[in-house]
Design a protein around this motif. Structure first.
Motif, mmCIF file in Angstrom:
data_model
loop_
_atom_site.group_PDB
_atom_site.id
_atom_site.type_symbol
_atom_site.label_atom_id
_atom_site.label_comp_id
_atom_site.label_asym_id
_atom_site.label_seq_id
_atom_site.Cartn_x
_atom_site.Cartn_y
_atom_site.Cartn_z
ATOM 1 N N VAL A 228 0.838 -1.206 0.000
ATOM 2 C CA VAL A 228 0.000 0.000 0.000
ATOM 3 C C VAL A 228 0.875 1.259 0.000
ATOM 4 O O VAL A 228 0.589 2.236 -0.695
ATOM 5 N N LYS A 229 1.967 1.229 0.769
ATOM 6 C CA LYS A 229 2.862 2.400 0.825
ATOM 7 C C LYS A 229 3.491 2.716 -0.530
ATOM 8 O O LYS A 229 3.714 3.867 -0.882
ATOM 9 N N HIS A 230 3.786 1.649 -1.289
ATOM 10 C CA HIS A 230 4.467 1.845 -2.579
ATOM 11 C C HIS A 230 3.563 1.514 -3.759
ATOM 12 O O HIS A 230 4.054 1.183 -4.833
ATOM 13 N N GLN A 231 2.268 1.593 -3.562
ATOM 14 C CA GLN A 231 1.351 1.155 -4.614
ATOM 15 C C GLN A 231 1.498 1.951 -5.908
ATOM 16 O O GLN A 231 1.309 1.417 -6.996
ATOM 17 N N ARG A 232 1.842 3.227 -5.804
ATOM 18 C CA ARG A 232 2.014 4.037 -7.015
ATOM 19 C C ARG A 232 3.073 3.422 -7.933
ATOM 20 O O ARG A 232 2.882 3.332 -9.147
ATOM 21 N N TYR A 233 4.198 2.989 -7.346
ATOM 22 C CA TYR A 233 5.291 2.427 -8.163
ATOM 23 C C TYR A 233 4.917 1.037 -8.706
ATOM 24 O O TYR A 233 5.249 0.683 -9.834
ATOM 25 N N PHE A 234 4.215 0.266 -7.873
ATOM 26 C CA PHE A 234 3.734 -1.033 -8.372
ATOM 27 C C PHE A 234 2.797 -0.840 -9.561
ATOM 28 O O PHE A 234 2.822 -1.601 -10.529
ATOM 29 N N MET A 235 1.973 0.200 -9.493
ATOM 30 C CA MET A 235 1.035 0.467 -10.586
ATOM 31 C C MET A 235 1.758 0.940 -11.855
ATOM 32 O O MET A 235 1.372 0.596 -12.964
ATOM 33 N N TYR A 236 2.824 1.734 -11.679
ATOM 34 C CA TYR A 236 3.601 2.160 -12.845
ATOM 35 C C TYR A 236 4.176 0.934 -13.574
ATOM 36 O O TYR A 236 4.108 0.838 -14.806
ATOM 37 N N VAL A 237 4.778 0.019 -12.798
ATOM 38 C CA VAL A 237 5.350 -1.198 -13.412
ATOM 39 C C VAL A 237 4.255 -2.001 -14.096
ATOM 40 O O VAL A 237 4.416 -2.487 -15.219
ATOM 41 N N SER A 238 3.108 -2.133 -13.427
ATOM 42 C CA SER A 238 1.986 -2.873 -14.005
ATOM 43 C C SER A 238 1.558 -2.254 -15.338
ATOM 44 O O SER A 238 1.274 -2.963 -16.306
ATOM 45 N N PHE A 239 1.522 -0.916 -15.393
ATOM 46 C CA PHE A 239 1.095 -0.227 -16.615
ATOM 47 C C PHE A 239 2.080 -0.480 -17.753
ATOM 48 O O PHE A 239 1.681 -0.771 -18.883
ATOM 49 N N VAL A 240 3.372 -0.385 -17.442
ATOM 50 C CA VAL A 240 4.391 -0.607 -18.485
ATOM 51 C C VAL A 240 4.322 -2.054 -18.994
ATOM 52 O O VAL A 240 4.348 -2.311 -20.211
ATOM 53 N N LEU A 241 4.222 -3.016 -18.067
ATOM 54 C CA LEU A 241 4.117 -4.424 -18.476
ATOM 55 C C LEU A 241 2.849 -4.651 -19.310
ATOM 56 O O LEU A 241 2.846 -5.412 -20.284
ATOM 57 N N GLY A 242 1.766 -3.964 -18.921
ATOM 58 C CA GLY A 242 0.505 -4.088 -19.665
ATOM 59 C C GLY A 242 0.651 -3.590 -21.096
ATOM 60 O O GLY A 242 0.149 -4.206 -22.041
ATOM 61 N N ILE A 243 1.362 -2.475 -21.285
ATOM 62 C CA ILE A 243 1.561 -1.933 -22.644
ATOM 63 C C ILE A 243 2.407 -2.902 -23.475
ATOM 64 O O ILE A 243 2.103 -3.181 -24.639
ATOM 65 N N ILE A 244 3.481 -3.430 -22.873
ATOM 66 C CA ILE A 244 4.359 -4.353 -23.616
ATOM 67 C C ILE A 244 3.577 -5.599 -24.036
ATOM 68 O O ILE A 244 3.623 -6.031 -25.197
ATOM 69 N N LEU A 245 2.823 -6.175 -23.092
ATOM 70 C CA LEU A 245 2.092 -7.412 -23.407
ATOM 71 C C LEU A 245 0.965 -7.151 -24.408
ATOM 72 O O LEU A 245 0.702 -7.988 -25.276
ATOM 73 N N THR A 246 0.318 -5.987 -24.320
ATOM 74 C CA THR A 246 -0.729 -5.660 -25.285
ATOM 75 C C THR A 246 -0.135 -5.586 -26.692
ATOM 76 O O THR A 246 -0.719 -6.106 -27.656
ATOM 77 N N SER A 247 1.038 -4.969 -26.827
ATOM 78 C CA SER A 247 1.678 -4.854 -28.146
ATOM 79 C C SER A 247 2.043 -6.233 -28.686
ATOM 80 O O SER A 247 1.742 -6.562 -29.846
ATOM 81 N N LEU A 248 2.690 -7.050 -27.838
ATOM 82 C CA LEU A 248 3.133 -8.379 -28.293
ATOM 83 C C LEU A 248 1.948 -9.260 -28.668
ATOM 84 O O LEU A 248 1.888 -9.846 -29.760
ATOM 85 N N ALA A 249 0.987 -9.355 -27.753
ATOM 86 C CA ALA A 249 -0.143 -10.262 -27.975
ATOM 87 C C ALA A 249 -1.030 -9.752 -29.102
ATOM 88 O O ALA A 249 -1.489 -10.533 -29.949
ATOM 89 N N GLY A 250 -1.268 -8.433 -29.142
ATOM 90 C CA GLY A 250 -2.117 -7.874 -30.196
ATOM 91 C C GLY A 250 -1.521 -8.114 -31.572
ATOM 92 O O GLY A 250 -2.237 -8.459 -32.529
ATOM 93 N N THR A 251 -0.204 -7.950 -31.718
ATOM 94 C CA THR A 251 0.467 -8.202 -33.003
ATOM 95 C C THR A 251 0.285 -9.648 -33.422
ATOM 96 O O THR A 251 -0.003 -9.948 -34.588
ATOM 97 N N GLN A 252 0.420 -10.566 -32.471
ATOM 98 C CA GLN A 252 0.294 -11.986 -32.803
ATOM 99 C C GLN A 252 -1.149 -12.384 -33.123
ATOM 100 O O GLN A 252 -1.378 -13.246 -33.977
ATOM 101 N N VAL A 253 -2.122 -11.766 -32.454
ATOM 102 C CA VAL A 253 -3.527 -12.044 -32.800
ATOM 103 C C VAL A 253 -3.768 -11.684 -34.265
ATOM 104 O O VAL A 253 -4.356 -12.457 -35.041
#
Ligand code: ZN
Ligand code: ZN
Length: 324
Positions: A228-253
């Motif tokens: 909870v104390k560091h949730q902002r940074y956890f969310m930033y990492v989650s967002f970046v990973l989400g963008i990378i996976l969306t690009s990879l998976a979307g291209t393959q679809v």
């Protein structure tokens, strides 16, 4: 993105792709040269004596490839990170405080489960590897191509994978992200994997955005806990990973949809792209339903989206039948 991948493969593997045109007649011509033939025999013996495939219990298999371990590790980490962090920081606290219903929480876990099941099965199944002692009939010999590495004849649309060191039936491509080939017996699983991975990552991006701009701050959370104390940074990492996976998976679809409808594998598309336009085979138009039915199997369309089912390849088109 697809063009960049093609250019990369052209630069990296021109020799490997040229083997796809190696016919039985080419092999007979080469066999007449004792030096060339003994070199081929030596390479084939080396390939067979140092298998890249690790056999695990329950008919599971795994490809020995360090580069593949790295890529696959990234995918597993991304899945595990978002499946833990997003419910922990967003979904469960918002559900307990009554800001969202149970359905979004269950949907997230369901898509996450489907993704990891499709991933596990894509990685560990036999995509359609041909045995080294393959003996075609005399009729088959007329149409089959010859592999100068395995020294076997193989059905049409089979290709030799330099990562797996095996010939693969109806091979689409070798995917480092799953550390396995995508071919006749696991293409349906690969399509499910990229589809669910794309849905999961887009869902994650939407939840991350709502967390930053719309959903109220959690009132009952323990503000002294590390997450909870560091949730902002956890969310930033989650967002970046989400963008990378969306690009990879979307291209393959997109890529897999084009491949299935045109009945061309990624490897064949690369080979054909090197030929003059008038020498490229014509694309035979087929309906999207027929095209996907050939890959995903019989049954209602909704059944195709089930990653837990068993699936058999079509024996009348390709020589071998395996159940995955
Ligand atoms: Zn081969
Ligand atoms: Zn492979």
């Amino acid at each position: 993105m697809i063009c960049l991948i093609y250019i990369y493969v052209f630069i990296r593997c021109p020799g490997r792709l040229s083997m796809a045109n190696f016919t039985f007649q080419d092999f007979q011509r080469l066999s007449a040269d004792p030096d060339a033939y003994s070199a081929l025999r030596a390479e084939s013996k080396y390939i067979q004596s140092s298998p890249k495939i690790i056999s695990l219990p329950c008919r599971l298999q795994f490809v020995r490839n360090v580069k593949g371990y790295f890529y696959l590790g990234f995918i597993v980490f991304t899945w595990a990170y978002n499946t833990y962090i997003v419910p922990e920081i967003i979904l469960l606290p918002q559900y307990y405080e009554g800001n969202i219903g149970l359905v979004p929480v269950l949907c997230y876990y369901a898509v996450s489960l489907f993704t990891v099941v499709a991933l596990f099965r894509s990685v560990t199944c036999d995509p359609g590897r041909l045995p080294f002692d393959l003996k075609p009939t005399s009729h088959d010999q007329l149409n089959w191509t010859h592999c100068q590495r395995c020294l076997i004849q193989r059905p049409l649309k089979s290709h030799h994978c330099s990562k797996c060191q095996r010939c693969i039936r109806k091979m689409d491509h070798h995917c480092h992200w799953i550390n396995n080939c995508v071919a006749e017996d696991n293409q349906w699983l690969f399509i499910l994997l990229v589809l669910y991975a794309a849905i999961l990552s887009i869902y994650t991006l939407v939840l991350d955005t709502l967390h930053f701009y719309y959903l109220p701050a959690c009132q009952t959370c323990d503000s002294t806990s590390f997450i909870v104390k560091h949730q902002r940074y956890f969310m930033y990492v989650s967002f970046v990973l989400g963008i990378i996976l969306t690009s990879l998976a979307g291209t393959q679809v997109l890529q897999q949809t084009i491949n299935i409808i045109t009945n061309l594998s990624t490897v064949e598309s690369i080979i054909h792209a090197r030929k003059p336009i008038h020498e490229r085979p014509a694309v035979i138009p087929r309906s999207a339903y027929d095209s996907f039915r050939e890959v995903c199997g019989p049954g209602p369309i909704l059944w195709w989206f089930n990653p837990f089912r068993r699936h058999s390849a079509k024996p009348e088109i390709y020589y071998y039948q395996h159940t995955v």
